[in-house]
Design an enzyme around this catalytic site. Structure first.
Site, short mmCIF file in Angstrom:
data_model
loop_
_atom_site.label_atom_id
_atom_site.label_comp_id
_atom_site.label_asym_id
_atom_site.label_seq_id
_atom_site.Cartn_x
_atom_site.Cartn_y
_atom_site.Cartn_z
CB ALA A 66 -0.89 -0.02 1.24
N GLY A 112 0.61 -5.01 1.03
CA GLY A 112 -0.62 -5.07 0.24
C GLY A 112 -0.42 -5.72 -1.13
CD GLU A 115 -2.28 -7.58 3.20
OE1 GLU A 115 -1.98 -6.40 2.92
OE2 GLU A 115 -2.92 -7.89 4.23
CD GLU A 135 1.87 -5.66 5.72
OE1 GLU A 135 2.75 -6.54 5.87
OE2 GLU A 135 1.10 -5.62 4.75
N1 DAK Z 1 4.59 3.23 -0.85
C1 DAK Z 1 4.97 4.40 -1.40
N2 DAK Z 1 6.11 4.55 -2.10
C2 DAK Z 1 6.87 3.46 -2.26
C3 DAK Z 1 6.52 2.21 -1.71
C4 DAK Z 1 5.31 2.11 -0.98
N3 DAK Z 1 4.88 0.98 -0.43
N4 DAK Z 1 7.51 1.32 -2.02
C5 DAK Z 1 8.43 2.00 -2.74
N5 DAK Z 1 8.05 3.29 -2.89
C6 DAK Z 1 8.75 4.35 -3.60
C7 DAK Z 1 10.01 4.79 -2.82
O1 DAK Z 1 9.64 5.71 -1.80
C8 DAK Z 1 10.83 5.41 -3.94
O2 DAK Z 1 10.31 6.68 -4.24
P1 DAK Z 1 11.30 7.91 -4.53
O3 DAK Z 1 12.17 8.06 -3.32
O4 DAK Z 1 12.05 7.49 -5.77
O5 DAK Z 1 10.36 9.06 -4.76
C9 DAK Z 1 10.51 4.50 -5.14
O6 DAK Z 1 9.28 3.85 -4.83
C10 DAK Z 1 11.57 3.45 -5.38
O7 DAK Z 1 11.77 2.73 -4.17
P2 DAK Z 1 13.22 2.57 -3.49
O8 DAK Z 1 14.11 3.68 -3.85
O9 DAK Z 1 12.99 2.30 -2.04
O10 DAK Z 1 13.74 1.24 -4.22
P3 DAK Z 1 14.75 0.16 -3.63
O11 DAK Z 1 15.12 -0.72 -4.77
O12 DAK Z 1 15.85 0.83 -2.87
O13 DAK Z 1 13.90 -0.69 -2.58
C11 DAK Z 1 11.92 -1.86 -1.80
C12 DAK Z 1 12.82 -1.43 -3.02
C13 DAK Z 1 10.67 -2.52 -2.35
C14 DAK Z 1 12.71 -2.86 -0.96
C15 DAK Z 1 11.61 -0.61 -0.97
O14 DAK Z 1 11.05 0.40 -1.84
C16 DAK Z 1 10.63 -0.85 0.12
O15 DAK Z 1 10.99 -1.37 1.19
N6 DAK Z 1 9.37 -0.44 -0.10
C17 DAK Z 1 8.36 -0.46 0.91
C18 DAK Z 1 7.89 -1.86 1.13
C19 DAK Z 1 6.82 -1.83 2.16
O16 DAK Z 1 7.10 -1.69 3.36
N7 DAK Z 1 5.60 -1.78 1.70
C20 DAK Z 1 4.46 -1.47 2.51
C21 DAK Z 1 4.08 -2.68 3.28
S1 DAK Z 1 2.81 -2.24 4.37
C22 DAK Z 1 -4.21 0.01 4.64
C23 DAK Z 1 -4.30 -1.32 4.34
C24 DAK Z 1 -3.21 -2.05 4.11
C25 DAK Z 1 -1.99 -1.48 4.19
C26 DAK Z 1 -1.89 -0.15 4.51
C27 DAK Z 1 -2.98 0.61 4.73
N8 DAK Z 1 -5.33 0.79 4.90
C28 DAK Z 1 -6.59 0.19 4.86
C29 DAK Z 1 -5.23 2.13 5.27
C30 DAK Z 1 -0.85 -2.28 3.86
C31 DAK Z 1 0.32 -1.82 4.16
C32 DAK Z 1 1.45 -2.30 3.45
O17 DAK Z 1 1.42 -2.71 2.32
#
Ligand code: DAK
Length: 256
Positions: A66, A112, A115, A135
């Protein structure tokens, strides 16, 4: 048909739906979730389509979760409400689709994103794919069915380890766990998904719908899904959630 942030191609009764928001590694914001919902609704009613392949644009990511920037400012009510809406709009909607959905996981499938892949009926991964539910590293729990569907697919012990560690598994491990049905090279991924779809096409679409409904009767809507939504909402009030999301946006490691 056109949907914002998506590409749709239909050939031989197989639809390929590609999520394209590459600047954020195809992360799911409200617009993408709404677009996917609209596409799933439309595809369900489209007689010319019998199987759907869902994938991400680019070589790097299926869906990196997400959109963290979007949900970082939510409070508990918004978190719980959006979890419920997200379930209804997308995750439960795909799980309950009339047609089989094959997730073709072309890179990161995180949070997400995993998921979403788990809400599909089967999964094929590129050998470069990395899968996880990170998460807890954000002070959250999976809020789109992950705590339930991961346990169903890989078993409680492996699911617990994946969620508690917030780590990623590679494609080979995901296959060994039963999280994905098949692993192929990145170049072969779409062809493999289309081959599987073609196998499905030989059989009755009406029977496919009935299989999905029968399986879902056992696996969807259990009390665990409601518990997840409630607990997910509560996470938004915690100090750890503020630290986890701020740390991600500040590109540093969280301190819990
Ligand atoms: N959200 C927003 N931006 C994201 C993102 C994400 N999940 N994942 C990556 N990006 C963006 C980065 O911020 C970066 O943007 P800029 O800095 O270039 O503007 C760009 O994508 C490229 O990412 P990286 O520079 O980080 O690339 P790397 O190769 O270094 O790393 C990575 C890739 C996938 C390991 C890393 O980007 C990463 O750890 N991403 C986040 C993974 C993560 O934690 N995802 C979220 C999991 S929690 C909800 C329901 C469900 C959820 C939330 C709310 N509601 C009902 C409200 C679920 C939550 C989740 O999914």
């Amino acid at each position: 048909m056109e949907f914002p942030n998506l590409h749709l191609a239909i050939e031989n009764r197989i639809a390929t739906l590609t999520i394209d928001r590459q600047k954020a590694l195809n992360a799911l914001n409200k617009e993408v979730i709404q677009s996917l919902h609209d596409a799933v609704e439309w595809l369900d009613g489209e007689e010319d389509v019998r199987v759907v392949v869902l994938t991400g644009a680019g070589e790097k990511s299926f869906v990196a979760g997400a959109d963290i920037a979007e949900f970082a400012s939510f409070d508990a009510k918004q978190g719980e409400a959006l979890s419920v809406t997200g379930h209804q709009l997308l995750f439960d909607r795909i799980a309950a689709a009339k047609k089989p959905y094959i997730a073709a996981i072309n890179g990161f499938a995180l949070g997400g994103g995993l998921e979403l892949a788990m809400a599909c009926h089967v999964r094929i991964a590129a050998d470069s794919a990395r899968l996880g539910l990170p998460e807890t590293s954000l002070g959250l729990i999976p809020g789109y069915g992950g705590t339930q569907r991961l346990v169903q697919l890989v078993g409680k012990g492996r699911a617990m380890e994946m969620m508690l560690s917030a780590g990623m598994v590679d494609a080979a491990t995901a296959e060994r766990y039963g999280l994905v049905n098949q692993v192929v090279s990145a170049e072969e991924l779409l062809a493999a998904a289309l081959t599987m779809a073609a196998k499905f096409l030989k059989n009755s679409g009406q029977a496919h719908t009935a299989v999905i409904q029968a399986v879902n009767a056992a696996t969807e809507g259990a009390p665990g899904f409601a518990a997840e939504q409630k607990l997910f909402g509560q996470c938004f009030t915690t100090v750890d959630f503020a630290e986890g999301t701020t740390a991600f946006l500040e590109k540093r490691k969280p301190s819990f």
